[in-house]
Scaffold this active site. Structure first.
Site, PDB file in Angstrom:
ATOM      1  N   HIS A  20     -27.238  13.020  13.576  1.00 11.98           N
ATOM      2  CA  HIS A  20     -28.170  12.620  14.009  1.00 11.98           C
ATOM      3  C   HIS A  20     -28.475  11.127  14.296  1.00 11.98           C
ATOM      4  CE1 HIS A  20     -32.636  13.509  13.252  1.00 11.98           C
ATOM      5  NE2 HIS A  20     -32.218  13.264  11.637  1.00 11.98           N
ATOM      6  N   ASN A  66     -36.761   8.318   9.292  1.00 13.44           N
ATOM      7  CA  ASN A  66     -38.395   8.704   9.612  1.00 13.44           C
ATOM      8  C   ASN A  66     -39.166   7.605   9.385  1.00 13.44           C
ATOM      9  OD1 ASN A  66     -37.343  11.062   8.713  1.00 13.44           O
ATOM     10  ND2 ASN A  66     -37.763  11.507   7.159  1.00 13.44           N
ATOM     11  N   ASP A  91     -31.226  12.531  19.273  1.00 14.12           N
ATOM     12  CA  ASP A  91     -30.690  13.653  19.230  1.00 14.12           C
ATOM     13  C   ASP A  91     -31.471  14.177  19.640  1.00 14.12           C
ATOM     14  OD1 ASP A  91     -31.144  14.753  16.115  1.00 14.12           O
ATOM     15  OD2 ASP A  91     -31.403  12.676  16.252  1.00 14.12           O
ATOM     16  N   ASN A 112     -38.346  13.366  13.535  1.00  6.33           N
ATOM     17  CA  ASN A 112     -38.768  12.765  12.605  1.00  6.33           C
ATOM     18  C   ASN A 112     -39.706  11.387  12.678  1.00  6.33           C
ATOM     19  OD1 ASN A 112     -40.089  14.774  10.733  1.00  6.33           O
ATOM     20  ND2 ASN A 112     -37.982  14.583   9.527  1.00  6.33           N
TER      21      ASN A 112
END
Length: 186
Positions: A20, A66, A91, A112
């Site tokens: 991530h 997020n 990613d 997100n």
């Protein structure tokens, strides 16, 4: 010309070098190659580098994935950079490892970080460089997968992929999205 290059990731040592955080990893390597150092500033780690007469403002949001849109919006306004000069490094589970795709705009595709950027900006008209991380995880284990490190058999591929990502960032700033897509998207 000014460009905002945003590497998506999560702050904290527990997230370092995870799938991530590939956006952070790419910008860390770009800064290292250019002899630049990141400084912790408002909502992001920030540095800048020059390429062919253009200034690339690099940020790694400190808002966690997020809430990435907060940092993107703040720095776009602070630096007065239009959305067409913004590139998000992200990613992508839908692409196999080794695939790099530049897109001029598009959907968040369940990511997100991109969802929040789209929500805060009110559009999805920003370019993104999608870094394939594969989808090699059992059903229901997506979060564990993206927050885990790359596998031992994947690690040898990363330096070349990160270098290619850096080439694509520089190309985006020098010749624009369309020509960069033609040259690099395969």
């Amino acid at each position: 010309m000014k460009y905002l290059i945003v590497g998506l990731g999560n702050i904290g040592p527990e997230y370092a070098d995870t799938r991530h955080n590939i956006g952070f990893m790419i910008l860390d390597e770009l800064a290292k190659q250019e002899g630049a150092k990141f400084t912790n500033m408002k909502l992001a780690y920030y540095t800048e580098v020059s390429h062919k007469g253009r200034t690339l403002h690099l940020i790694k949001p400190t808002t966690y994935m997020n809430l990435s849109g907060k940092a993107v919006s703040y720095w776009m306004n602070q630096l007065k950079i239009p959305v067409e000069n913004v590139l998000i490094l992200v990613d992508d589970l839908a692409l196999p490892l080794g695939s790099l795709r530049l897109k001029p705009k598009g959907s968040a595709a369940g990511h997100n970080g991109l969802k929040h950027i789209e929500q805060v900006l009110g559009n999805n008209q920003y370019a993104r460089l999608r870094f394939g991380i594969s989808d090699n995880y059992p059903k229901g284990r997506q979060v564990d997968y993206v927050l885990s490190g790359f596998d031992d058999d994947e690690k040898p591929e990363l330096p070349a992929l990160i270098d290619r990502s850096i080439e694509m960032i520089k190309s985006f700033a020098a010749i624009g999205t369309e020509l960069t897509m033609t040259k690099y998207n395969k």
